[in-house]
Scaffold this active site. Structure first.
Site, PDB file in Angstrom:
ATOM      1  N   GLU A  42       3.769  16.457 -14.185  1.00 46.91           N
ATOM      2  CA  GLU A  42       3.279  15.078 -14.237  1.00 46.91           C
ATOM      3  C   GLU A  42       2.478  14.821 -15.502  1.00 46.91           C
ATOM      4  OE1 GLU A  42       1.933  11.157 -13.372  1.00 46.91           O
ATOM      5  OE2 GLU A  42       3.697  12.346 -12.824  1.00 46.91           O
ATOM      6  N   HIS A  45       4.642  14.563 -18.589  1.00 47.02           N
ATOM      7  CA  HIS A  45       5.292  13.244 -18.626  1.00 47.02           C
ATOM      8  C   HIS A  45       4.351  12.200 -19.217  1.00 47.02           C
ATOM      9  CE1 HIS A  45       7.665   9.832 -17.641  1.00 47.02           C
ATOM     10  NE2 HIS A  45       6.967   9.468 -16.582  1.00 47.02           N
ATOM     11  N   HIS A 210      26.510   3.394  -2.943  1.00 38.47           N
ATOM     12  CA  HIS A 210      26.387   3.834  -4.335  1.00 38.47           C
ATOM     13  C   HIS A 210      27.677   4.475  -4.822  1.00 38.47           C
ATOM     14  CE1 HIS A 210      24.567   5.162  -8.025  1.00 38.47           C
ATOM     15  NE2 HIS A 210      24.768   6.437  -7.739  1.00 38.47           N
ATOM     16  N   HIS A 276      23.088  13.916 -14.791  1.00 42.61           N
ATOM     17  CA  HIS A 276      23.450  12.591 -14.276  1.00 42.61           C
ATOM     18  C   HIS A 276      22.680  11.498 -15.019  1.00 42.61           C
ATOM     19  CE1 HIS A 276      25.628  10.366 -11.269  1.00 42.61           C
ATOM     20  NE2 HIS A 276      24.541   9.760 -10.812  1.00 42.61           N
TER      21      HIS A 276
END
Length: 300
Positions: A42, A45, A210, A276
């Site tokens: 975290e 980031h 999706h 992805h």
């Protein structure tokens, strides 16, 4: 900007969103967090996002005040990158201080994607603008402007806008599935729970929607690519961009299948999730570029 996207996906895939508690910009009340996986992911980031924010701000200032770079299109992309970077920072801070719903958290990735796309478009435009000053031959300079020689129907541009909106909805739906951990609701691929059309209840309906949306995306982009090749010719820049978009959406569908096969292996799933994300980021940016080129080549 690409690293911001990757770091954000790592935060989600490793469930590190609360790695710094509810403190922002500090991490659990400290400048240097305790060494845990969640807190380091975290905090990394946050550091990457902060650095990128400074770079994007500097880029905007150069574009705005340095005369050689002060073009309308340059300012549009630089301003867009700055705007969406600020928005994603605010939304990220809100998600830490006040717990947000999955609907809002999914929007965070969508805004990051727009910031990345604006940055990439500015790079592509600056590269084209500096070709003549970089000692490139005139033939190379012309090759980047081939789109201007092609006359396309205006309806194609409107179709491209509709496709972009649809793509963004598909991206948002995928981000929502990731934040709700609903990917496992559809076991197997391409079938969902062993059926062509499964029981559409709860998270299974969302995951199946999706998949169907991604398949339709592949069909739409394929139709677009073949049409652009027909009207613009096989050697045009437009056709090249359309072909790349078709390849990327095909790879995106395959990477989605790979995700479903790696759901039970958390270590592998982190990397398939990154793959992805990388492909969808490239695909969305390529489609935006194609829409811009189509707009520049449209006729009434």
């Amino acid at each position: 900007m690409f690293l911001v996207l990757i770091a954000g996906v790592l935060v989600t895939n490793t469930d590190s969103g609360r790695g710094c508690g509810t403190d922002w910009p500090l991490c659990n009340g400290k400048f240097v967090p305790a060494y845990t996986v969640e807190s380091m992911v975290e905090y990394s980031h946050r550091m990457i996002s902060g650095l990128v924010g400074l770079l994007v701000g500097a880029t905007y200032l150069v574009t705005r005040f340095w005369k050689p770079a002060r073009h309308k299109e340059n300012l549009l992309y630089a301003g867009g990158a700055l705007l969406f970077t600020i928005m994603q920072a605010i939304l990220g801070a809100m998600a830490v201080v006040w717990e947000q719903s999955s609907l809002v958290l999914a929007l965070h990735f969508g805004i990051s994607l727009l910031a990345f796309t604006c940055t990439w478009l500015l790079y592509k435009l600056a590269k084209r603008q500096t070709l003549p000053q970089s000692g490139q031959s005139s033939s190379q300079g012309k090759s980047f402007g081939q789109h201007a020689a092609v006359s396309l129907p205006k309806a194609l541009y409107r179709s491209m806008l509709a496709l972009l909106i649809y793509c963004y909805v598909v991206v948002y739906l995928g981000a929502y599935i990731r934040h709700t951990s609903a990917g496992g609701a559809c076991e197997g691929w391409p079938l969902c729970n062993g059926a062509i059309v499964p029981e559409l209840s709860g998270t299974t309906g969302v995951a199946f929607a999706h998949r169907v949306a991604a398949l339709l995306m592949l069909i739409f982009v394929a139709i677009l690519a073949f049409y652009v090749r027909k009207v613009a010719g096989t050697a045009s820049e437009l056709t090249s961009i359309a072909n790349k978009s078709l390849l990327l959406v095909f790879l995106q569908v395959l990477s989605g299948g790979l995700l479903s096969f790696t759901l039970t292996d958390e270590d592998v799933y982190i990397f398939t999730g990154l793959l992805h994300t990388i492909i969808i980021s490239a695909l969305f940016s390529m489609l935006v570029l194609l829409a811009i080129r189509t707009r520049q080549s449209s006729r009434d």
